[in-house]
Motif scaffolding. Structure first.
Motif, PDB file in Angstrom:
ATOM      1  N   GLY A  36     -20.196 -39.511   5.569  1.00  0.00           N
ATOM      2  CA  GLY A  36     -20.472 -40.842   6.114  1.00  0.00           C
ATOM      3  C   GLY A  36     -19.197 -41.623   6.366  1.00  0.00           C
ATOM      4  N   ALA A  37     -18.228 -41.505   5.449  1.00  0.00           N
ATOM      5  CA  ALA A  37     -16.958 -42.212   5.608  1.00  0.00           C
ATOM      6  C   ALA A  37     -16.184 -41.679   6.808  1.00  0.00           C
ATOM      7  CB  ALA A  37     -16.122 -42.081   4.334  1.00  0.00           C
ATOM      8  N   LEU A  38     -16.212 -40.362   7.014  1.00  0.00           N
ATOM      9  CA  LEU A  38     -15.494 -39.777   8.149  1.00  0.00           C
ATOM     10  C   LEU A  38     -16.099 -40.228   9.474  1.00  0.00           C
ATOM     11  CD1 LEU A  38     -14.854 -36.146   6.844  1.00  0.00           C
ATOM     12  CD2 LEU A  38     -13.192 -38.010   7.061  1.00  0.00           C
ATOM     13  N   ILE A  39     -17.402 -40.381   9.514  1.00  0.00           N
ATOM     14  CA  ILE A  39     -18.051 -40.903  10.721  1.00  0.00           C
ATOM     15  C   ILE A  39     -17.566 -42.326  11.003  1.00  0.00           C
ATOM     16  CG2 ILE A  39     -20.265 -41.659  11.691  1.00  0.00           C
ATOM     17  CD1 ILE A  39     -21.550 -39.262  10.219  1.00  0.00           C
ATOM     18  N   GLU A  40     -17.480 -43.136   9.954  1.00  0.00           N
ATOM     19  CA  GLU A  40     -17.012 -44.515  10.099  1.00  0.00           C
ATOM     20  C   GLU A  40     -15.545 -44.553  10.528  1.00  0.00           C
ATOM     21  OE1 GLU A  40     -17.752 -48.616  10.025  1.00  0.00           O
ATOM     22  OE2 GLU A  40     -19.150 -46.977   9.684  1.00  0.00           O
ATOM     23  N   LEU A  41     -14.728 -43.692   9.950  1.00  0.00           N
ATOM     24  CA  LEU A  41     -13.309 -43.646  10.300  1.00  0.00           C
ATOM     25  C   LEU A  41     -13.113 -43.172  11.735  1.00  0.00           C
ATOM     26  CD1 LEU A  41     -12.028 -42.160   6.944  1.00  0.00           C
ATOM     27  CD2 LEU A  41     -11.352 -44.377   7.876  1.00  0.00           C
ATOM     28  N   ALA A  97     -18.214 -48.453   2.333  1.00  0.00           N
ATOM     29  CA  ALA A  97     -17.124 -49.319   2.775  1.00  0.00           C
ATOM     30  C   ALA A  97     -15.888 -49.122   1.901  1.00  0.00           C
ATOM     31  CB  ALA A  97     -17.563 -50.780   2.751  1.00  0.00           C
ATOM     32  N   GLU A  98     -16.103 -48.969   0.589  1.00  0.00           N
ATOM     33  CA  GLU A  98     -14.969 -48.778  -0.318  1.00  0.00           C
ATOM     34  C   GLU A  98     -14.290 -47.441  -0.062  1.00  0.00           C
ATOM     35  OE1 GLU A  98     -14.206 -48.185  -5.101  1.00  0.00           O
ATOM     36  OE2 GLU A  98     -15.866 -49.448  -4.429  1.00  0.00           O
ATOM     37  N   LEU A  99     -15.078 -46.403   0.159  1.00  0.00           N
ATOM     38  CA  LEU A  99     -14.514 -45.087   0.423  1.00  0.00           C
ATOM     39  C   LEU A  99     -13.758 -45.071   1.747  1.00  0.00           C
ATOM     40  CD1 LEU A  99     -14.204 -42.162  -0.456  1.00  0.00           C
ATOM     41  CD2 LEU A  99     -16.416 -41.663   0.610  1.00  0.00           C
ATOM     42  N   VAL A 100     -14.313 -45.713   2.759  1.00  0.00           N
ATOM     43  CA  VAL A 100     -13.627 -45.824   4.052  1.00  0.00           C
ATOM     44  C   VAL A 100     -12.279 -46.503   3.866  1.00  0.00           C
ATOM     45  CG1 VAL A 100     -13.678 -46.962   6.310  1.00  0.00           C
ATOM     46  CG2 VAL A 100     -15.712 -45.782   5.472  1.00  0.00           C
ATOM     47  N   ASP A 101     -12.255 -47.580   3.098  1.00  0.00           N
ATOM     48  CA  ASP A 101     -11.008 -48.301   2.862  1.00  0.00           C
ATOM     49  C   ASP A 101      -9.980 -47.428   2.133  1.00  0.00           C
ATOM     50  OD1 ASP A 101     -11.971 -50.556   4.109  1.00  0.00           O
ATOM     51  OD2 ASP A 101     -12.507 -51.593   2.246  1.00  0.00           O
ATOM     52  N   SER A 145     -19.315 -37.795  -3.585  1.00  0.00           N
ATOM     53  CA  SER A 145     -20.166 -36.719  -3.079  1.00  0.00           C
ATOM     54  C   SER A 145     -19.788 -36.329  -1.655  1.00  0.00           C
ATOM     55  CB  SER A 145     -21.625 -37.158  -3.110  1.00  0.00           C
ATOM     56  OG  SER A 145     -21.843 -38.164  -2.134  1.00  0.00           O
ATOM     57  N   ARG A 146     -20.253 -35.160  -1.257  1.00  0.00           N
ATOM     58  CA  ARG A 146     -19.978 -34.682   0.094  1.00  0.00           C
ATOM     59  C   ARG A 146     -20.661 -35.555   1.141  1.00  0.00           C
ATOM     60  NH1 ARG A 146     -18.699 -28.419   0.927  1.00  0.00           N
ATOM     61  NH2 ARG A 146     -17.795 -28.542   3.014  1.00  0.00           N
ATOM     62  N   ASN A 147     -21.864 -36.014   0.843  1.00  0.00           N
ATOM     63  CA  ASN A 147     -22.565 -36.892   1.784  1.00  0.00           C
ATOM     64  C   ASN A 147     -21.798 -38.191   1.995  1.00  0.00           C
ATOM     65  OD1 ASN A 147     -24.695 -35.186   2.354  1.00  0.00           O
ATOM     66  ND2 ASN A 147     -26.022 -36.009   0.738  1.00  0.00           N
ATOM     67  N   ALA A 148     -21.237 -38.722   0.903  1.00  0.00           N
ATOM     68  CA  ALA A 148     -20.458 -39.960   1.016  1.00  0.00           C
ATOM     69  C   ALA A 148     -19.217 -39.735   1.872  1.00  0.00           C
ATOM     70  CB  ALA A 148     -20.064 -40.467  -0.367  1.00  0.00           C
ATOM     71  N   ILE A 186     -10.260 -31.984   4.765  1.00  0.00           N
ATOM     72  CA  ILE A 186     -11.209 -31.029   4.213  1.00  0.00           C
ATOM     73  C   ILE A 186     -12.173 -31.764   3.276  1.00  0.00           C
ATOM     74  CG2 ILE A 186     -11.464 -28.844   2.999  1.00  0.00           C
ATOM     75  CD1 ILE A 186      -9.804 -28.751   5.604  1.00  0.00           C
ATOM     76  N   GLU A 187     -13.454 -31.647   3.560  1.00  0.00           N
ATOM     77  CA  GLU A 187     -14.445 -32.424   2.813  1.00  0.00           C
ATOM     78  C   GLU A 187     -14.380 -32.171   1.313  1.00  0.00           C
ATOM     79  OE1 GLU A 187     -18.342 -31.924   4.381  1.00  0.00           O
ATOM     80  OE2 GLU A 187     -17.865 -32.852   6.318  1.00  0.00           O
ATOM     81  N   VAL A 188     -14.282 -30.907   0.916  1.00  0.00           N
ATOM     82  CA  VAL A 188     -14.281 -30.607  -0.521  1.00  0.00           C
ATOM     83  C   VAL A 188     -13.053 -31.205  -1.198  1.00  0.00           C
ATOM     84  CG1 VAL A 188     -13.119 -28.365  -0.250  1.00  0.00           C
ATOM     85  CG2 VAL A 188     -14.620 -28.787  -2.215  1.00  0.00           C
ATOM     86  N   GLU A 189     -11.922 -31.228  -0.489  1.00  0.00           N
ATOM     87  CA  GLU A 189     -10.708 -31.828  -1.061  1.00  0.00           C
ATOM     88  C   GLU A 189     -10.837 -33.344  -1.151  1.00  0.00           C
ATOM     89  OE1 GLU A 189      -7.487 -30.476   1.347  1.00  0.00           O
ATOM     90  OE2 GLU A 189      -7.661 -28.380   0.679  1.00  0.00           O
ATOM     91  N   LEU A 190     -11.465 -33.951  -0.153  1.00  0.00           N
ATOM     92  CA  LEU A 190     -11.686 -35.395  -0.196  1.00  0.00           C
ATOM     93  C   LEU A 190     -12.635 -35.756  -1.334  1.00  0.00           C
ATOM     94  CD1 LEU A 190     -12.061 -36.158   3.624  1.00  0.00           C
ATOM     95  CD2 LEU A 190     -10.046 -36.508   2.194  1.00  0.00           C
ATOM     96  N   CYS A 191     -13.646 -34.919  -1.549  1.00  0.00           N
ATOM     97  CA  CYS A 191     -14.583 -35.166  -2.659  1.00  0.00           C
ATOM     98  C   CYS A 191     -13.837 -35.185  -3.990  1.00  0.00           C
ATOM     99  CB  CYS A 191     -15.663 -34.091  -2.692  1.00  0.00           C
ATOM    100  SG  CYS A 191     -16.854 -34.163  -1.341  1.00  0.00           S
ATOM    101  N   ALA A 192     -12.930 -34.231  -4.156  1.00  0.00           N
ATOM    102  CA  ALA A 192     -12.171 -34.147  -5.405  1.00  0.00           C
ATOM    103  C   ALA A 192     -11.212 -35.318  -5.554  1.00  0.00           C
ATOM    104  CB  ALA A 192     -11.405 -32.823  -5.457  1.00  0.00           C
ATOM    105  N   ARG A 193     -10.519 -35.681  -4.465  1.00  0.00           N
ATOM    106  CA  ARG A 193      -9.537 -36.762  -4.543  1.00  0.00           C
ATOM    107  C   ARG A 193     -10.189 -38.103  -4.845  1.00  0.00           C
ATOM    108  NH1 ARG A 193      -4.383 -38.143  -3.189  1.00  0.00           N
ATOM    109  NH2 ARG A 193      -4.057 -40.273  -2.469  1.00  0.00           N
ATOM    110  N   TYR A 194     -11.322 -38.369  -4.175  1.00  0.00           N
ATOM    111  CA  TYR A 194     -11.945 -39.689  -4.318  1.00  0.00           C
ATOM    112  C   TYR A 194     -13.130 -39.678  -5.267  1.00  0.00           C
ATOM    113  CZ  TYR A 194      -8.986 -40.396  -0.276  1.00  0.00           C
ATOM    114  OH  TYR A 194      -7.898 -40.458   0.558  1.00  0.00           O
ATOM    115  N   ARG A 195     -13.372 -38.529  -5.892  1.00  0.00           N
ATOM    116  CA  ARG A 195     -14.386 -38.392  -6.930  1.00  0.00           C
ATOM    117  C   ARG A 195     -15.745 -38.907  -6.441  1.00  0.00           C
ATOM    118  NH1 ARG A 195     -11.485 -41.023 -12.118  1.00  0.00           N
ATOM    119  NH2 ARG A 195     -13.156 -39.986 -13.250  1.00  0.00           N
TER     120      ARG A 195
END
Length: 222
Positions: free
Chosen positions: A51-56, A12-16, A45-48, A34-43
């Motif tokens: 999951g957030a992209l599915i929710e969005l 929920a926090e990552l989605v927000d 995991s790729r799985n997280a 891009i998943e790898v860029e999102l992982c770096a920006r929001y520090r």
């Protein structure tokens, strides 16, 4: 040892966080996420991130394509107008309901917000004006107590905001201020019918302005 970039965050926090950046223009309509860029920006995991992209995507902010990843979902002018119509109709309903539930503390809060709105318009501060309008609407929704309407409004608001950036929006700050004044004054007075009428008038004026943009855009293409 797990690196900081791989520390899972609550979904929920990552989605927000991602939704906030989409609303603020960090990511634009049609831009690939891009998943790898999102992982770096929001520090995280790729799985997280997945999951957030599915929710969005379920919220209508992102669209996912097989073998191509995700991108910020573009919204057509017509869809944006329809979303605005639904959003402001629900906001009007909340205004009418708020007028039946308003307390003295609510009246004081709305009065202070209205003064902030007037001051921001007088100073020509667009950011303050937008923030004041948004806060007045949020407080009215809170007073109304209608949680379902609030959730729908916030989702639609995000979609419209990120997709109108290519267009020249009309400067309605003064007109909008007067419309907000009428809504707030009716809510403060406990006038349900007056709050509904004022809020619907605001809705219709906004829709007229947006349809003008649509028509002008179509004419320029022709």
């Amino acid at each position: 040892m797990t690196s900081l970039a791989e520390v899972p965050q609550p979904k929920a926090e990552l989605v927000d966080l991602i939704a906030h950046d989409i609303r603020e223009g960090v990511y634009h309509p049609r831009e690939r996420l891009i998943e790898v860029e999102l992982c770096a920006r929001y520090r995280t995991s790729r799985n997280a991130v997945r999951g957030a992209l599915i929710e969005l995507a379920a919220l209508g902010l992102v669209e996912r394509e097989a073998n191509r990843g995700a991108r910020v979902r573009p919204v057509s002018i017509d869809e944006a107008i329809e979303s605005t119509e639904v959003r402001l109709s629900l906001q009007a309903m909340c205004a009418g309901r708020a007028a039946t539930r308003v307390t003295d503390a609510d009246r004081a809060e709305l009065t202070a917000l209205l003064e902030e709105l007037r001051s921001s318009v007088e100073d020509g501060d667009r950011a303050r004006t937008a923030a004041a309008n948004s806060e007045i609407s949020r407080v009215i929704r809170r007073i109304s107590g209608h949680q379902t309407a609030s959730r729908i409004i916030e989702t639609l608001q995000s979609q419209v905001r990120i997709n109108w950036y290519p267009y020249q929006l009309p400067d309605r700050r003064v007109d909008s201020m007067h419309e907000y004044e009428r809504v707030v004054e009716a809510v403060i007075a406990g006038d349900e019918a007056g709050a509904l009428e004022a809020a619907y008038r605001h809705r219709d004026n906004v829709l007229d302005a947006l349809r003008g943009i649509r028509d002008a855009t179509a004419a320029s293409v022709d």
